[in-house]
Structures are given as C-alpha cells and as structure tokens.
Design an enzyme around this catalytic site. Structure first.
Site, PDB file in Angstrom:
ATOM      1  N   GLN A 120       0.877  -1.105  -0.157  1.00 31.94           N
ATOM      2  CA  GLN A 120      -0.044   0.198  -0.117  1.00 31.94           C
ATOM      3  C   GLN A 120       0.874   1.339  -0.117  1.00 31.94           C
ATOM      4  O   GLN A 120       1.568   1.550   1.023  1.00 31.94           O
ATOM      5  CB  GLN A 120      -0.880   0.049   1.092  1.00 31.94           C
ATOM      6  CG  GLN A 120      -1.961   1.051   1.392  1.00 31.94           C
ATOM      7  CD  GLN A 120      -2.530   0.920   2.693  1.00 31.94           C
ATOM      8  OE1 GLN A 120      -2.137   0.348   3.571  1.00 31.94           O
ATOM      9  NE2 GLN A 120      -3.538   1.848   2.874  1.00 31.94           N
ATOM     10  N   SER A 123       1.059   6.437   2.710  1.00 28.66           N
ATOM     11  CA  SER A 123       1.661   7.683   3.360  1.00 28.66           C
ATOM     12  C   SER A 123       2.731   8.222   2.507  1.00 28.66           C
ATOM     13  O   SER A 123       3.545   7.522   2.148  1.00 28.66           O
ATOM     14  CB  SER A 123       2.220   6.925   4.722  1.00 28.66           C
ATOM     15  OG  SER A 123       0.971   6.287   5.569  1.00 28.66           O
ATOM     16  N   GLU A 238      -8.741  -1.311   5.899  1.00 27.17           N
ATOM     17  CA  GLU A 238      -7.692  -1.709   6.737  1.00 27.17           C
ATOM     18  C   GLU A 238      -8.025  -1.435   8.288  1.00 27.17           C
ATOM     19  O   GLU A 238      -7.591  -1.934   9.039  1.00 27.17           O
ATOM     20  CB  GLU A 238      -6.865  -0.307   6.423  1.00 27.17           C
ATOM     21  CG  GLU A 238      -5.553  -0.316   7.040  1.00 27.17           C
ATOM     22  CD  GLU A 238      -4.265   0.733   6.552  1.00 27.17           C
ATOM     23  OE1 GLU A 238      -4.895   1.367   5.583  1.00 27.17           O
ATOM     24  OE2 GLU A 238      -3.248   0.334   6.847  1.00 27.17           O
ATOM     25  N   GLU A 391      -5.928   9.830  17.353  1.00 30.44           N
ATOM     26  CA  GLU A 391      -6.421  11.106  17.354  1.00 30.44           C
ATOM     27  C   GLU A 391      -7.287  11.110  15.976  1.00 30.44           C
ATOM     28  O   GLU A 391      -8.537  11.783  16.376  1.00 30.44           O
ATOM     29  CB  GLU A 391      -5.459  12.281  17.522  1.00 30.44           C
ATOM     30  CG  GLU A 391      -4.633  12.439  18.706  1.00 30.44           C
ATOM     31  CD  GLU A 391      -3.521  11.238  18.994  1.00 30.44           C
ATOM     32  OE1 GLU A 391      -3.327  10.459  17.823  1.00 30.44           O
ATOM     33  OE2 GLU A 391      -3.346  11.136  20.258  1.00 30.44           O
TER      34      GLU A 391
HETATM   35  C1  LIG Z   1       2.818  -1.075  11.619  1.00 29.60           C
HETATM   36  C2  LIG Z   1       2.478   0.056  10.605  1.00 29.60           C
HETATM   37  C3  LIG Z   1       2.393  -0.234   9.341  1.00 29.60           C
HETATM   38  C4  LIG Z   1       1.931   0.854   8.215  1.00 29.60           C
HETATM   39  N1  LIG Z   1       2.031   0.529   7.047  1.00 29.60           N
HETATM   40  C5  LIG Z   1       1.422   1.348   6.060  1.00 29.60           C
HETATM   41  C6  LIG Z   1       1.502   0.791   4.794  1.00 29.60           C
HETATM   42  O1  LIG Z   1       1.615  -0.227   4.419  1.00 29.60           O
HETATM   43  N2  LIG Z   1       1.294   1.834   3.742  1.00 29.60           N
HETATM   44  C7  LIG Z   1       1.286   3.010   4.115  1.00 29.60           C
HETATM   45  O2  LIG Z   1       0.954   3.906   3.236  1.00 29.60           O
HETATM   46  N3  LIG Z   1       1.501   3.690   5.587  1.00 29.60           N
HETATM   47  C8  LIG Z   1       1.596   2.596   6.315  1.00 29.60           C
HETATM   48  N4  LIG Z   1       1.571   3.075   7.580  1.00 29.60           N
HETATM   49  C9  LIG Z   1       1.684   4.621   8.100  1.00 29.60           C
HETATM   50  C10 LIG Z   1       0.430   4.994   8.873  1.00 29.60           C
HETATM   51  O3  LIG Z   1      -0.794   5.013   7.944  1.00 29.60           O
HETATM   52  C11 LIG Z   1       0.774   6.481   9.135  1.00 29.60           C
HETATM   53  O4  LIG Z   1       1.776   6.380   9.986  1.00 29.60           O
HETATM   54  C12 LIG Z   1      -0.482   6.806   9.879  1.00 29.60           C
HETATM   55  O5  LIG Z   1      -1.407   7.336   9.077  1.00 29.60           O
HETATM   56  C13 LIG Z   1       0.125   8.411  10.492  1.00 29.60           C
HETATM   57  O6  LIG Z   1       0.791   9.499   9.882  1.00 29.60           O
HETATM   58  P1  LIG Z   1       2.083   9.789  10.347  1.00 29.60           P
HETATM   59  O7  LIG Z   1       3.021   8.697  10.667  1.00 29.60           O
HETATM   60  O8  LIG Z   1       2.631  10.698   9.128  1.00 29.60           O
HETATM   61  O9  LIG Z   1       1.868  10.855  11.469  1.00 29.60           O
HETATM   62  P2  LIG Z   1       1.395  12.380  11.507  1.00 29.60           P
HETATM   63  O10 LIG Z   1       0.177  12.233  10.660  1.00 29.60           O
HETATM   64  O11 LIG Z   1       2.315  13.342  11.125  1.00 29.60           O
HETATM   65  O12 LIG Z   1       0.780  12.331  12.909  1.00 29.60           O
HETATM   66  C14 LIG Z   1       1.634  12.840  14.023  1.00 29.60           C
HETATM   67  C15 LIG Z   1       1.070  13.113  15.088  1.00 29.60           C
HETATM   68  O13 LIG Z   1       0.074  14.105  15.042  1.00 29.60           O
HETATM   69  C16 LIG Z   1      -1.382  13.716  15.351  1.00 29.60           C
HETATM   70  N5  LIG Z   1      -2.088  14.244  14.389  1.00 29.60           N
HETATM   71  C17 LIG Z   1      -1.928  14.615  13.051  1.00 29.60           C
HETATM   72  N6  LIG Z   1      -3.048  15.257  12.679  1.00 29.60           N
HETATM   73  C18 LIG Z   1      -4.223  15.463  13.592  1.00 29.60           C
HETATM   74  C19 LIG Z   1      -5.344  15.972  13.576  1.00 29.60           C
HETATM   75  N7  LIG Z   1      -5.917  16.525  12.737  1.00 29.60           N
HETATM   76  N8  LIG Z   1      -5.960  16.213  14.976  1.00 29.60           N
HETATM   77  C20 LIG Z   1      -5.117  15.608  16.210  1.00 29.60           C
HETATM   78  N9  LIG Z   1      -3.937  14.867  16.030  1.00 29.60           N
HETATM   79  C21 LIG Z   1      -3.496  14.924  14.873  1.00 29.60           C
HETATM   80  C22 LIG Z   1      -1.348  12.166  15.118  1.00 29.60           C
HETATM   81  O14 LIG Z   1      -2.481  11.462  15.897  1.00 29.60           O
HETATM   82  C23 LIG Z   1      -0.010  11.827  15.699  1.00 29.60           C
HETATM   83  O15 LIG Z   1      -0.010  11.406  17.245  1.00 29.60           O
HETATM   84  C24 LIG Z   1       1.958   2.040   8.638  1.00 29.60           C
HETATM   85  C25 LIG Z   1       2.020   2.543   9.928  1.00 29.60           C
HETATM   86  C26 LIG Z   1       2.493   1.704  10.932  1.00 29.60           C
HETATM   87  C27 LIG Z   1       2.812   1.810  12.330  1.00 29.60           C
END
Ligand SMILES: Cc1cc2nc3c(=O)[nH]c(=O)nc-3n(C[C@H](O)[C@H](O)[C@H](O)COP(=O)(O)OP(=O)(O)OC[C@H]3O[C@@H](n4cnc5c(N)ncnc54)[C@H](O)[C@@H]3O)c2cc1C
Length: 421
Positions: A120, A123, A238, A391
């Site tokens: 996928q 991100s 998912e 969140e």
């Molecule tokens: C085990 C695992 C597998 C994954 N596999 C995939 C995959 O196969 N493909 C893929 O594309 N992605 C994958 N991901 C990524 C995952 O979808 C993202 O890590 C997730 O959506 C969070 O995005 P970020 O890491 O950019 O955090 P950010 O969006 O930068 O968030 C950082 C912090 O800010 C908070 N925050 C952000 N926006 C808001 C808001 N509007 N209101 C309140 N709080 C907020 C969040 O809750 C978090 O605490 C995976 C992640 C994990 C942990």
C-alpha cells in the site's frame, strides 16, 4: 415461535446447505497434489475462494458468514484457502468495488491465487494523517502516467509485485479532488524500496522513492481525480484489519499444502511481531503465574480490568460482524473497535510491565516468556498509529458518529497549488 427464532432457524438451514455443498465439492475436487495456484484456481472458478464476494468477482454473492463456513470446511480437510496479505484484504476489495471490468479480469485472479503480492503506497513523509495533502505527482505521457515523489511506511514494499498508489494528478482543484488511484508495477527502474529498521528489530516497512516511474493508463482504478473515494474503500478495509496469527500447519503432505506452508512462512516473516503489537493480553495470566505475581492484588486488578476491556471489545467486534452479515448500515463499532484495540494494547503492555518489572526489558530466549514481553513493550505503539492514529479515530467518532462540528481547516475549497505547506 417468535419472528427472531424463525429467522434464526431459516439462517441455520441456509448455512447447513452451504456447508453441505462445499463439503461435497471438496470431497470430489480437493487434490493436495495440485500446485497451490492450480488449487486456488479451482476454488476461484467455483466461487468458493471468497463466497461473500459478488459473482462477477469470483465469489457467490453469499452473506459474509459463508466465508467462515467455507474456511471451516477447508480446514477440516487441510486444504489451503485464499492467500494472506494486503492483496486479499485491501487491494482485491478495492478493485472489486471500483476497477474497470478489464482491470478486474487482469488483476483479481492473480491476486486471489497469490501469484502477485501487493503493497500500500499511501503515506508520505508529510502526509500520513493528512493523507489527502499528498504531493507525489503523476503526469500523463501518452499511454502512460509518469510518477515522481516519495512514499513512506510501506509494509512489504521490498518484495511486492504491485502497489496501490495514490498520487496527485490535478493541482488546481481542492486537495481531495485532485488525487488518482493507480496500480503501480513495482519491478521497474523508477521504483526503489529501502527497508526501514524498527525499534523492535524487525524491518517490515520501507521508504519508496519514485523517479519517473511508469504506469500504464489502463491501471487507473476508478476515474482520474476520483482517487480519494477509491482510497477510502481501501482504508475502510484496513481499519477493520484483525490481528493476524500464523495458521497451524499440520502434517505437510502434498504439493499444494507444502507450497501454502512456504507461502505462509514468507508472509508471516513480515508480520511475526503483529501479535505483540496487539499487546498479548492472552499471555498476562500465564505471565503472572510464571513470575509468582498472581496473588498480588494490584496485578490481579490490572489483569481483570484488561481482560474485561478485551472481552467487551471482542463482543463489539462480533456485534459489528453480525450487523455486516445482516447487511445493516455500518454503525460506530468500526471506529470504536480500532480505538479500543489501541487501549487494550497499551494496557496490556502496562500489565505485562507490572508483572515482570525491569526483567521485561530483557530480550532473548532466557528472558521472561522468551523475550515476548520486551517485544510487546516496543511494538504496541504501532497499534495506535497503523491504519489511522487514535487522534484521527477520535476526530472521526466526534464528527461522524456524534455529529460534532468539523475541525478547523485552512485548505477547504482552496486549489491545492495555493495551500500553504
Ligand atoms: C505498523 C504500521 C504499518 C503501516 N503500514 C503502512 C503501509 O503499508 N502503507 C502506508 O502507506 N502507510 C503505512 N503506515 C503509515 C500509517 O498509515 C501512518 O503512520 C499514519 O497514518 C500516521 O501518519 P504519520 O506517521 O505521518 O503521522 P502524522 O500524521 O504526522 O501524525 C503525528 C501525530 O500528530 C497527530 N495528528 C495529526 N493530525 C491530527 C489532527 N488533525 N488532529 C489531532 N491529532 C493529529 C497524530 O495523531 C500523531 O499523534 C503504517 C504505519 C504503521 C505503524
């Protein structure tokens, strides 16, 4: 007899009919000496591979309980079913819902037989929660699209054949409107997947660099510019992702069975820490007994609170499954279930830590429960991030379930090109 009792009896009868039919089919068709692919083709051609899917997508259009009935019958004779992984759980349902008939015909069968695997590609370094703010771009060039950008946290990208990719194709419309959903062939010079090492020592996901990567025009899923709607289908599947456990493989006899065992080994190497990520609430009682902490009132209280929450969450998940089987509109259970799973994982890690104390930091076979506790402690944070953070789930519950006002946004209705980033 009440209406409910009558309905239940009719349901049981239909269930028995399906069970009898698949049992008879297996009796005459199951051949362990077939290759795994040839066996799955038989399952697919007969509509048994995922019987709840529509008939034109290799299913039988049965209610979702039929999947469990067929799985039980397959298990009873030791026959493999559909493959594990994102191809089945995310890509195939998305293709079934949105892809052209031509794309479905070319990609669904090879996904269902396990001949191709998927990753996928959603991100990005600055678009995780705000996925619709993605900046990977796709530009049309004749019969192809040319893609440039970077994806991140992409599970299994280092050995996947195909990627579910969302990319920006129009910068002059608001952010959700300019996204297109593609199927990206991974084996090409413009795609580089670099594995990332996690704090638990595993390397399940990658950063993926896309430099003039090419996608055939026919690989657009849904319409150009309608990718957000398509991506929501993938995300919906998912968020319902269950904790994965490796299946028990009995005596390995026959080509299809040994090929399925090898496939499961390969697949679960990526996911072997996922049970730990969910917190291993199932191990707390054993851990307390092993460590002689089962008469500690604080530990007992922690275990009771944890197991109660976990059971209540299981029942909520079952209620959601029954509602789905009865084709009722999805209720709040999905978002609540994901939040509750994060809470179970966190509490479970705390209870394990209270039982084993500092020894929980030890890894290796001679540490408590063979190092499982240490792995729980460094894996559970992933539970509340993957598939949407807590969140974001709370925002969804607030806005869509409770009807509270939406979050303030500075990018609503603004062409994406003009959004401050
Ligand atoms: C085990 C695992 C597998 C994954 N596999 C995939 C995959 O196969 N493909 C893929 O594309 N992605 C994958 N991901 C990524 C995952 O979808 C993202 O890590 C997730 O959506 C969070 O995005 P970020 O890491 O950019 O955090 P950010 O969006 O930068 O968030 C950082 C912090 O800010 C908070 N925050 C952000 N926006 C808001 C808001 N509007 N209101 C309140 N709080 C907020 C969040 O809750 C978090 O605490 C995976 C992640 C994990 C942990």
């Amino acid at each position: 007899m009440t209406g409910d009792e009558l309905r239940r009896e009719v349901c049981d009868e239909v269930r028995d009919e399906v069970r009898d039919e698949v049992r008879e089919w297996l009796r005459t068709t199951w051949d362990p000496e077939l290759s795994l692919v040839a066996w799955r083709r038989r399952l697919m051609d007969a509509g048994w591979i995922v019987p709840s899917w529509p008939v034109d997508c290799y299913g039988r259009g049965l209610p979702s309980w039929a999947d469990a009935v067929v799985q039980e019958e397959l298990d009873a004779v030791g026959a493999p079913g559909a493959p594990f992984g994102g191809g089945m759980t995310l890509a195939a349902p998305t293709l079934a819902a949105h892809a052209s008939a031509e794309l479905q015909r070319s990609l669904l069968p090879v996904t269902l037989t396990g001949e191709v695997t998927w990753t996928q590609l959603f991100s990005e370094p600055s678009s995780g929660s705000d996925l619709a703010g993605l900046t990977t771009r796709a530009d049309r060039d004749g019969d192809e699209w040319v893609v440039n950008g970077q994806k991140l946290w992409n599970t299994s990208a280092h050995h996947a054949d195909l990627g579910m990719l969302v990319a920006r194709t129009d910068w002059d419309v608001p952010k959700h409107a300019g996204i297109t959903y593609f199927v990206l062939p991974m084996a090409q010079p413009g795609v580089e997947a670099r594995p990332l090492r996690q704090m638990n020592g595993h390397a399940s996901f990658n950063e993926v660099f896309l430099t003039d990567a090419r996608i055939p025009a026919a690989h657009v899923v849904g319409d150009v510019g309608d990718g957000w709607r398509v991506a929501r289908t993938t995300l919906m599947h998912e968020r319902g992702f269950a904790t994965m456990r490796k299946p028990r493989v009995g005596r390995v006899l026959g080509r299809a069975i040994s090929e399925a065992a090898a496939e499961a080994d390969e697949h679960f190497r990526t996911y072997e820490w996922y049970p730990q990520r969910a917190g291993r609430a199932d191990l707390v009682v054993e851990a307390a007994r092993t460590m002689g902490a089962d008469d500690d009132p604080v530990v007992r209280h922690g275990i009771a609170a944890l197991v109660s929450l976990q059971r209540a969450n299981e029942w909520t998940a079952k209620r959601a499954a029954v509602a789905r089987a009865l084709r009722r509109a999805p209720g709040p259970e999905g978002s609540l279930g994901k939040l509750a799973a994060s809470e179970v994982a966190r509490r479970s890690a705390r209870v394990h830590a209270s039982i084993v104390g500092a020894a929980g930091m030890l890894t290796g076979p001679s540490s408590p429960l063979g190092g499982v506790i240490a792995e729980v402690l460094v894996s559970t944070p992933a539970q509340s991030i993957a598939g949407g953070t807590d969140e974001i789930q709370r925002n969804i519950v607030g806005e869509r379930v409770l009807g509270l006002p939406g979050e303030p946004a500075v990018d609503k209705g603004v062409p994406f090109r003009d959004v401050r980033r």
